[in-house]
Design a protein around this motif. Sequence first.
Motif, PDB file in Angstrom:
ATOM      1  N   VAL A  63       7.850   0.905  -4.525  1.00 32.46           N
ATOM      2  CA  VAL A  63       7.781  -0.530  -4.273  1.00 32.46           C
ATOM      3  C   VAL A  63       7.349  -0.832  -2.838  1.00 32.46           C
ATOM      4  CG1 VAL A  63       9.462  -1.100  -6.065  1.00 32.46           C
ATOM      5  CG2 VAL A  63      10.253  -0.698  -3.706  1.00 32.46           C
ATOM      6  N   GLU A  64       7.344   0.211  -1.999  1.00 32.34           N
ATOM      7  CA  GLU A  64       6.915   0.035  -0.616  1.00 32.34           C
ATOM      8  C   GLU A  64       6.539   1.392  -0.045  1.00 32.34           C
ATOM      9  OE1 GLU A  64       8.718  -1.568   3.656  1.00 32.34           O
ATOM     10  OE2 GLU A  64       9.936  -1.728   1.846  1.00 32.34           O
ATOM     11  N   SER A  65       5.521   1.414   0.814  1.00 31.35           N
ATOM     12  CA  SER A  65       5.152   2.653   1.498  1.00 31.35           C
ATOM     13  C   SER A  65       4.561   2.316   2.854  1.00 31.35           C
ATOM     14  CB  SER A  65       4.160   3.473   0.665  1.00 31.35           C
ATOM     15  OG  SER A  65       2.953   2.768   0.507  1.00 31.35           O
ATOM     16  N   HIS A  66       4.605   3.299   3.742  1.00 28.13           N
ATOM     17  CA  HIS A  66       4.094   3.111   5.100  1.00 28.13           C
ATOM     18  C   HIS A  66       3.718   4.474   5.663  1.00 28.13           C
ATOM     19  CE1 HIS A  66       3.779   1.638   9.232  1.00 28.13           C
ATOM     20  NE2 HIS A  66       4.450   2.718   9.575  1.00 28.13           N
ATOM     21  N   CYS A  67       2.708   4.485   6.512  1.00 28.25           N
ATOM     22  CA  CYS A  67       2.333   5.710   7.216  1.00 28.25           C
ATOM     23  C   CYS A  67       1.888   5.344   8.621  1.00 28.25           C
ATOM     24  CB  CYS A  67       1.219   6.439   6.474  1.00 28.25           C
ATOM     25  SG  CYS A  67       0.836   8.056   7.187  1.00 28.25           S
ATOM     26  N   SER A  68       2.430   6.051   9.602  1.00 25.79           N
ATOM     27  CA  SER A  68       2.040   5.892  10.991  1.00 25.79           C
ATOM     28  C   SER A  68       1.348   7.181  11.414  1.00 25.79           C
ATOM     29  CB  SER A  68       3.293   5.645  11.839  1.00 25.79           C
ATOM     30  OG  SER A  68       2.954   5.532  13.195  1.00 25.79           O
ATOM     31  N   TYR A  69       0.074   7.067  11.815  1.00 27.14           N
ATOM     32  CA  TYR A  69      -0.740   8.234  12.144  1.00 27.14           C
ATOM     33  C   TYR A  69      -0.585   8.580  13.621  1.00 27.14           C
ATOM     34  CZ  TYR A  69      -2.568   6.927   7.641  1.00 27.14           C
ATOM     35  OH  TYR A  69      -2.663   6.612   6.311  1.00 27.14           O
ATOM     36  N   LYS A  70      -0.356   9.868  13.891  1.00 25.77           N
ATOM     37  CA  LYS A  70      -0.072  10.325  15.259  1.00 25.77           C
ATOM     38  C   LYS A  70      -1.165  11.217  15.844  1.00 25.77           C
ATOM     39  CE  LYS A  70       4.080   8.516  14.903  1.00 25.77           C
ATOM     40  NZ  LYS A  70       4.484   7.332  15.633  1.00 25.77           N
ATOM     41  N   ALA A  71      -1.813  12.000  14.994  1.00 22.74           N
ATOM     42  CA  ALA A  71      -2.841  12.938  15.465  1.00 22.74           C
ATOM     43  C   ALA A  71      -3.771  13.279  14.300  1.00 22.74           C
ATOM     44  CB  ALA A  71      -2.195  14.215  16.014  1.00 22.74           C
ATOM     45  N   LYS A  87      17.817   6.337   3.300  1.00 24.90           N
ATOM     46  CA  LYS A  87      18.791   5.419   2.708  1.00 24.90           C
ATOM     47  C   LYS A  87      18.833   5.659   1.207  1.00 24.90           C
ATOM     48  CE  LYS A  87      20.103   0.614   2.208  1.00 24.90           C
ATOM     49  NZ  LYS A  87      19.706  -0.771   2.336  1.00 24.90           N
ATOM     50  N   LEU A  88      20.042   5.697   0.676  1.00 28.67           N
ATOM     51  CA  LEU A  88      20.233   5.879  -0.754  1.00 28.67           C
ATOM     52  C   LEU A  88      21.095   4.736  -1.258  1.00 28.67           C
ATOM     53  CD1 LEU A  88      19.893   7.554  -3.331  1.00 28.67           C
ATOM     54  CD2 LEU A  88      21.836   8.955  -2.578  1.00 28.67           C
ATOM     55  N   VAL A  93      15.866   4.411  -3.274  1.00 30.05           N
ATOM     56  CA  VAL A  93      15.920   5.482  -2.278  1.00 30.05           C
ATOM     57  C   VAL A  93      14.743   5.301  -1.322  1.00 30.05           C
ATOM     58  CG1 VAL A  93      14.627   7.058  -3.794  1.00 30.05           C
ATOM     59  CG2 VAL A  93      15.994   7.998  -1.926  1.00 30.05           C
ATOM     60  N   ARG A  94      15.006   5.527  -0.052  1.00 28.20           N
ATOM     61  CA  ARG A  94      13.940   5.513   0.957  1.00 28.20           C
ATOM     62  C   ARG A  94      13.714   6.955   1.397  1.00 28.20           C
ATOM     63  NH1 ARG A  94      12.094   2.253   6.040  1.00 28.20           N
ATOM     64  NH2 ARG A  94      11.574   3.968   7.424  1.00 28.20           N
ATOM     65  N   TRP A  95      12.574   7.500   0.966  1.00 29.59           N
ATOM     66  CA  TRP A  95      12.162   8.849   1.350  1.00 29.59           C
ATOM     67  C   TRP A  95      11.472   8.763   2.706  1.00 29.59           C
ATOM     68  CZ3 TRP A  95      13.518  12.470  -2.184  1.00 29.59           C
ATOM     69  CH2 TRP A  95      13.669  12.075  -3.519  1.00 29.59           C
ATOM     70  N   GLU A  96      11.756   9.695   3.598  1.00 29.86           N
ATOM     71  CA  GLU A  96      11.080   9.761   4.888  1.00 29.86           C
ATOM     72  C   GLU A  96      10.409  11.122   5.006  1.00 29.86           C
ATOM     73  OE1 GLU A  96      14.205   6.745   7.094  1.00 29.86           O
ATOM     74  OE2 GLU A  96      14.267   8.883   7.620  1.00 29.86           O
ATOM     75  N   ALA A 108       1.631  12.743  11.204  1.00 31.02           N
ATOM     76  CA  ALA A 108       1.959  11.417  10.686  1.00 31.02           C
ATOM     77  C   ALA A 108       3.419  11.376  10.260  1.00 31.02           C
ATOM     78  CB  ALA A 108       1.061  11.075   9.502  1.00 31.02           C
ATOM     79  N   GLU A 109       3.966  10.171  10.253  1.00 31.88           N
ATOM     80  CA  GLU A 109       5.300   9.920   9.721  1.00 31.88           C
ATOM     81  C   GLU A 109       5.173   8.775   8.732  1.00 31.88           C
ATOM     82  OE1 GLU A 109       8.540  10.698  13.098  1.00 31.88           O
ATOM     83  OE2 GLU A 109       7.077   9.148  13.634  1.00 31.88           O
ATOM     84  N   GLY A 110       5.867   8.896   7.620  1.00 32.32           N
ATOM     85  CA  GLY A 110       5.774   7.838   6.633  1.00 32.32           C
ATOM     86  C   GLY A 110       7.030   7.719   5.811  1.00 32.32           C
ATOM     87  N   TYR A 111       7.016   6.714   4.951  1.00 30.75           N
ATOM     88  CA  TYR A 111       8.127   6.563   4.023  1.00 30.75           C
ATOM     89  C   TYR A 111       7.642   5.942   2.728  1.00 30.75           C
ATOM     90  CZ  TYR A 111       8.422   1.594   5.385  1.00 30.75           C
ATOM     91  OH  TYR A 111       8.141   0.274   5.628  1.00 30.75           O
ATOM     92  N   PHE A 112       8.380   6.215   1.681  1.00 31.52           N
ATOM     93  CA  PHE A 112       8.183   5.610   0.370  1.00 31.52           C
ATOM     94  C   PHE A 112       9.541   5.051  -0.044  1.00 31.52           C
ATOM     95  CE2 PHE A 112       4.252   7.614   0.297  1.00 31.52           C
ATOM     96  CZ  PHE A 112       3.635   7.662  -0.947  1.00 31.52           C
TER      97      PHE A 112
END
Length: 142
Positions: A63-71, A87-88, A93-96, A108-112
């Motif tokens: 229902v939501e995702s994000h990615c922050s690119y670092k290199a 978070k559960l 659930v928020r996967w990191e 990169a760092e992201g979450y779903f």
Amino acid sequence: MLVAVNDDYSHWVTVPTRWKDNDLYGHVNNVVHYSLMDTAINEWMITAAGFDPRAAEAIGLCVESHCSYKAEVSFPDTLALGLRIGKLGRSSVRWEIGLYRSDGTLIAEGYFVHVFVERETRRPIAVPEQIREEMQKLLRAL
């Protein structure tokens, strides 16, 4: 070979990049990062939590995702993906995920965020107990 880059994540998956992952600019295209994060989550769900994506009554929908690119990263680099749960909730659930190049550089760092729903009705339901028990092992300590 699975490589734990650091202790920030509880589960690690190692994935080689492919020639076709590179884009016109010579680096792995941003959509590949999302695909790899999704693969790390599903690999864990199937192998660690016993999830059967074809037969399970409860499925997780993004229902939501994000990615922050670092290199940047390019073929033929190998990536180590670290997975944890930030978070559960009752049905969510928020996967990191952290993506690291073979030299240890954070790419990169992201979450779903997944909400578990009943396969047929698509109505939210509680995370199945067997999966929840395994997820708690990945819960990030604050």
